[in-house]
Design a protein around this motif. Structure first.
Motif, PDB file in Angstrom:
ATOM      1  N   ALA A  41      27.502 -14.320  12.419  1.00 41.13           N
ATOM      2  CA  ALA A  41      26.860 -14.116  13.723  1.00 41.13           C
ATOM      3  C   ALA A  41      27.761 -14.559  14.868  1.00 41.13           C
ATOM      4  O   ALA A  41      27.740 -13.954  15.956  1.00 41.13           O
ATOM      5  N   HIS A  44      30.110 -11.781  15.700  1.00 44.14           N
ATOM      6  CA  HIS A  44      29.456 -10.738  16.483  1.00 44.14           C
ATOM      7  C   HIS A  44      29.283 -11.163  17.942  1.00 44.14           C
ATOM      8  O   HIS A  44      29.437 -10.348  18.859  1.00 44.14           O
ATOM      9  N   ARG A  45      28.981 -12.441  18.162  1.00 42.95           N
ATOM     10  CA  ARG A  45      28.826 -12.922  19.543  1.00 42.95           C
ATOM     11  C   ARG A  45      30.143 -12.829  20.300  1.00 42.95           C
ATOM     12  O   ARG A  45      30.174 -12.403  21.464  1.00 42.95           O
ATOM     13  N   GLU A  82      21.740 -10.296   9.023  1.00 46.16           N
ATOM     14  CA  GLU A  82      22.815  -9.814   9.881  1.00 46.16           C
ATOM     15  C   GLU A  82      22.320  -8.709  10.818  1.00 46.16           C
ATOM     16  O   GLU A  82      22.691  -8.669  11.989  1.00 46.16           O
ATOM     17  N   ASP A  85      20.534 -10.365  13.574  1.00 51.10           N
ATOM     18  CA  ASP A  85      21.482 -10.975  14.510  1.00 51.10           C
ATOM     19  C   ASP A  85      22.073  -9.923  15.442  1.00 51.10           C
ATOM     20  O   ASP A  85      22.187 -10.123  16.659  1.00 51.10           O
TER      21      ASP A  85
END
Length: 239
Positions: A41, A44-45, A82, A85
């Motif tokens: 995560a 991804h951020r 996921e 997220d």
């Protein structure tokens, strides 16, 4: 602090002319996190931050359209955690950045079927599409629940329904029919494949692959890709 702008000569030709339409396969978020012993995560951020910086850097350049591969039709195979997220990040991005996109004249578009996401996400996306519909700046197209093979099949079926199946009639029914032709397709993270992204549109696009993981991809890396494009001679099958 806004990211530095990318200086690009406007055009769609060859020998120094810049691309009008650039697409990016944003790959490497998971590997970025793994290298740092962080949850996926977090990758991804950081990837969303890279998107934000890149979009800001395009203001006032010759890039008319930027198309980003955010969620493929195959990504539903990932874990529920996921997917949750990714969906949460998408909602946060819209809420936090929509005002800035409106202010900067960015027009948001979606290709693929975003109706498959949860109702809150769908409502946020639909609202963002409506509120940016009349903007005249960079067209930011986000591929959500998108697959190029499925897109081509839909376009061919629509062309057949209309009575004529040709390259032109299929092209007219693609999700990207109202965008400039694709000039440059970039993929990050070192992978060298298209992964069911813009297969039809990439027929004569220039391809650029970089080992840089997406969260580390900066406007300067983008400028390097554009410079590579400008140095190439595009023949479209001619000599």
């Amino acid at each position: 602090m806004p990211a530095p702008s990318v200086s690009i000569a406007k055009g769609g030709g060859t020998h120094g002319a810049g691309p009008r339409h650039v697409a990016i396969i944003m790959d490497g978020n998971g590997r970025w996190a793994k290298k740092r012993l962080l949850p996926r995560a977090m990758g991804h951020r950081k990837g969303v931050e890279a998107v934000r910086k890149l979009v800001r850097s395009l203001r006032g350049t010759g890039i008319d359209a930027l198309t980003l591969y955010a969620f493929s039709s195959e990504n539903w195979k990932r874990t529920e955690e996921e997917i949750a997220d990714l969906t949460t990040l998408m909602k946060h991005f819209i809420r936090s950045d929509l005002g800035e996109m409106i202010e900067n004249g960015v027009k948001l578009r979606i290709i693929g079927d975003h109706s498959a996401f949860d109702p809150e996400a769908v409502a946020l996306i639909d609202d963002a599409l409506a509120r940016t519909a009349h903007n005249t700046g960079t067209v930011l197209t986000v591929a959500l629940n998108y697959g190029a093979q499925q897109e081509i099949a839909r376009a061919a079926a629509a062309a057949a329904q209309a009575g004529v199946v040709t390259v032109d009639t299929i092209s007219a029914h693609l999700d990207t029919a109202d965008l400039p032709p694709l000039d440059l397709l970039i993929r990050t993270s070192g992978e060298i494949r298209l992964s069911n992204f813009l297969l039809w549109q990439a027929a004569y696009a220039e391809l650029y692959f970089t080992d840089v993981l997406w969260p580390d991809f900066t406007p300067e890396h983008f400028q390097e890709a554009v410079a590579s494009f400008g140095a190439r001679e595009r023949r479209y099958g001619g000599r």
